[in-house]
Write a protein that holds these residues in place. Structure first.
Motif, PDB file in Angstrom:
ATOM      1  N   ASN A 113      16.808  11.078  37.762  1.00 23.59           N
ATOM      2  CA  ASN A 113      17.835  11.916  38.376  1.00 23.59           C
ATOM      3  C   ASN A 113      19.171  11.179  38.393  1.00 23.59           C
ATOM      4  N   HIS A 114      19.133   9.927  38.822  1.00 31.63           N
ATOM      5  CA  HIS A 114      20.349   9.115  38.895  1.00 31.63           C
ATOM      6  C   HIS A 114      20.973   8.930  37.503  1.00 31.63           C
ATOM      7  N   ARG A 115      20.124   8.686  36.513  1.00 32.49           N
ATOM      8  CA  ARG A 115      20.618   8.452  35.148  1.00 32.49           C
ATOM      9  C   ARG A 115      21.286   9.698  34.587  1.00 32.49           C
ATOM     10  N   ARG A 116      20.602  10.837  34.725  1.00 31.77           N
ATOM     11  CA  ARG A 116      21.158  12.072  34.163  1.00 31.77           C
ATOM     12  C   ARG A 116      22.439  12.485  34.888  1.00 31.77           C
ATOM     13  N   THR A 117      22.455  12.318  36.189  1.00 32.25           N
ATOM     14  CA  THR A 117      23.651  12.678  36.956  1.00 32.25           C
ATOM     15  C   THR A 117      24.862  11.900  36.460  1.00 32.25           C
ATOM     16  N   GLY A 118      24.725  10.578  36.370  1.00 27.20           N
ATOM     17  CA  GLY A 118      25.834   9.748  35.890  1.00 27.20           C
ATOM     18  C   GLY A 118      26.217  10.070  34.461  1.00 27.20           C
ATOM     19  N   HIS A 119      25.215  10.287  33.607  1.00 25.14           N
ATOM     20  CA  HIS A 119      25.474  10.562  32.190  1.00 25.14           C
ATOM     21  C   HIS A 119      26.285  11.839  32.011  1.00 25.14           C
ATOM     22  N   TRP A 120      25.891  12.923  32.680  1.00 22.32           N
ATOM     23  CA  TRP A 120      26.562  14.197  32.445  1.00 22.32           C
ATOM     24  C   TRP A 120      27.898  14.315  33.163  1.00 22.32           C
ATOM     25  N   LEU A 121      28.057  13.622  34.285  1.00 19.34           N
ATOM     26  CA  LEU A 121      29.385  13.568  34.891  1.00 19.34           C
ATOM     27  C   LEU A 121      30.349  12.844  33.959  1.00 19.34           C
ATOM     28  N   GLU A 122      29.862  11.816  33.284  1.00 20.91           N
ATOM     29  CA  GLU A 122      30.683  11.077  32.316  1.00 20.91           C
ATOM     30  C   GLU A 122      30.984  11.959  31.105  1.00 20.91           C
ATOM     31  N   CYS A 123      29.981  12.651  30.586  1.00 22.73           N
ATOM     32  CA  CYS A 123      30.163  13.502  29.402  1.00 22.73           C
ATOM     33  C   CYS A 123      31.190  14.607  29.642  1.00 22.73           C
ATOM     34  N   LEU A 124      31.214  15.137  30.858  1.00 25.09           N
ATOM     35  CA  LEU A 124      32.152  16.218  31.173  1.00 25.09           C
ATOM     36  C   LEU A 124      33.481  15.711  31.715  1.00 25.09           C
ATOM     37  N   GLY A 125      33.657  14.404  31.715  1.00 24.93           N
ATOM     38  CA  GLY A 125      34.954  13.836  32.093  1.00 24.93           C
ATOM     39  C   GLY A 125      35.281  13.916  33.569  1.00 24.93           C
ATOM     40  N   ILE A 126      34.272  13.928  34.432  1.00 24.10           N
ATOM     41  CA  ILE A 126      34.540  14.001  35.874  1.00 24.10           C
ATOM     42  C   ILE A 126      33.898  12.864  36.650  1.00 24.10           C
ATOM     43  N   ALA A 127      33.484  11.821  35.953  1.00 24.10           N
ATOM     44  CA  ALA A 127      32.870  10.682  36.646  1.00 24.10           C
ATOM     45  C   ALA A 127      33.835  10.063  37.653  1.00 24.10           C
ATOM     46  N   TYR A 128      35.118  10.070  37.322  1.00 27.12           N
ATOM     47  CA  TYR A 128      36.109   9.447  38.225  1.00 27.12           C
ATOM     48  C   TYR A 128      36.254  10.241  39.530  1.00 27.12           C
ATOM     49  N   ALA A 129      35.840  11.534  39.512  1.00 28.57           N
ATOM     50  CA  ALA A 129      35.936  12.365  40.717  1.00 28.57           C
ATOM     51  C   ALA A 129      34.551  12.686  41.277  1.00 28.57           C
TER      52      ALA A 129
END
Length: 295
Positions: A113-129
């Motif tokens: 869960n943690h891995r996918r959450t971080g991965h897809w937030l990064e892919c969609l360009g919203i990891a910083y938020a």
């Protein structure tokens, strides 16, 4: 089993005491591994069809099957990623919480869960938020969060209703690329959009709806390959015979497919640079013709 089967859907709404027909015998399907673009004007019935498919609206008649189950069966939505036209996310949550909770609902917990959450937030360009409240994000960032939620579950079927809504040009390109990757990876994709170029690029087939009725269904490849007349555009200092000015130093002409090699050779000999060559009757022109005929 077809991931999506819609059979003779009927739906009316009341407005000022009058019944307004939104869907009038709508039927279409999506095969496994296929990408289908659902196109039509505002109010044509696209979102109504999708809401019925997901059980958010009840049809007056007909049947909608999702993953082989009726729309009122909660199990029909298992393993299905969905982003509505105007996604509503709890505004007190953060993008990280939205994506993570969505994964838990699909049984994905712990480190994965943690891995996918971080991965897809990064892919969609919203990891910083990732840890900002939804209430403090723009419409585009909220849309990215909803898309990250849908992609993160690694769905067997991905349904996107106007996925580019609210996105800037960079965001649109990112999402189109992710849709293409999902499609090429064997996923089943069904999406509605006003951007007909995206349908030509991302879909195997299109389904066109107008005023609550299906007007056309066809393979994109068959539609484009059947067109024998091409539009050719090039950049150059002067116009070649048969070409007219399209913009500053950009010239446009019409030629048959068999004449294309001769036209390209002439452009090169004149010191020109080919910009593009495409079928004269594109999806946009077909769409315009059908809408005009139905007026």
């Amino acid at each position: 089993m077809k991931p999506i089967e819609v059979q003779e859907l009927h739906k009316s709404f009341k407005s000022k005491g009058k019944a307004i027909k939104a869907l009038d015998g709508v039927s279409f399907f999506v095969e496994s591994g296929q990408s289908v673009g659902f196109i039509g004007q505002n109010g044509a019935g696209k979102s109504t069809s999708i809401k019925i498919l997901f059980g958010a609206l009840r049809a007056d008649g007909g049947q909608a099957l999702l993953m082989g189950r009726t729309a009122d069966d909660p199990l029909s939505r298992k393993g299905v990623g969905y982003v509505p036209e105007n996604p509503y996310l709890y505004d007190q949550l953060t993008p990280r919480e939205v994506v993570s909770s969505g994964l838990r609902l699909h049984g994905i917990k712990g480190q994965e869960n943690h891995r996918r959450t971080g991965h897809w937030l990064e892919c969609l360009g919203i990891a910083y938020a990732a840890d900002k409240r939804i209430r403090n994000l723009s419409k585009g960032m909220t849309q990215r969060t909803a898309l990250a939620h849908a992609f993160a579950i690694e769905p067997k079927l991905l349904v996107l209703d106007e996925p580019m809504s609210g996105l800037d040009p960079v965001g649109r390109r990112q999402v189109a690329d992710l849709m293409q990757e999902y499609r090429q990876g064997g996923g089943t994709l069904f999406f509605s959009t006003h951007i007909l170029h995206d349908v030509e690029r991302l879909a195997d087939r299109f389904v066109m709806i107008h005023k609550g009725r299906i007007r056309a269904q066809q393979s994109i490849a068959d539609m484009l390959a059947s067109q024998n007349t091409l539009v050719v555009r090039y950049y150059g200092a002067r116009a070649l015979p048969g070409f007219t000015e399209d913009a500053g130093m950009i010239w446009k002409g019409i030629c048959e497919r068999a004449q294309l090699p001769t036209a390209l050779a002439a452009i090169t000999a004149a010191g020109g640079t080919l910009l593009n060559a495409y079928p004269q009757n594109s999806l946009e022109e077909l769409f315009d013709d059908i809408v005009s005929e139905a007026v």
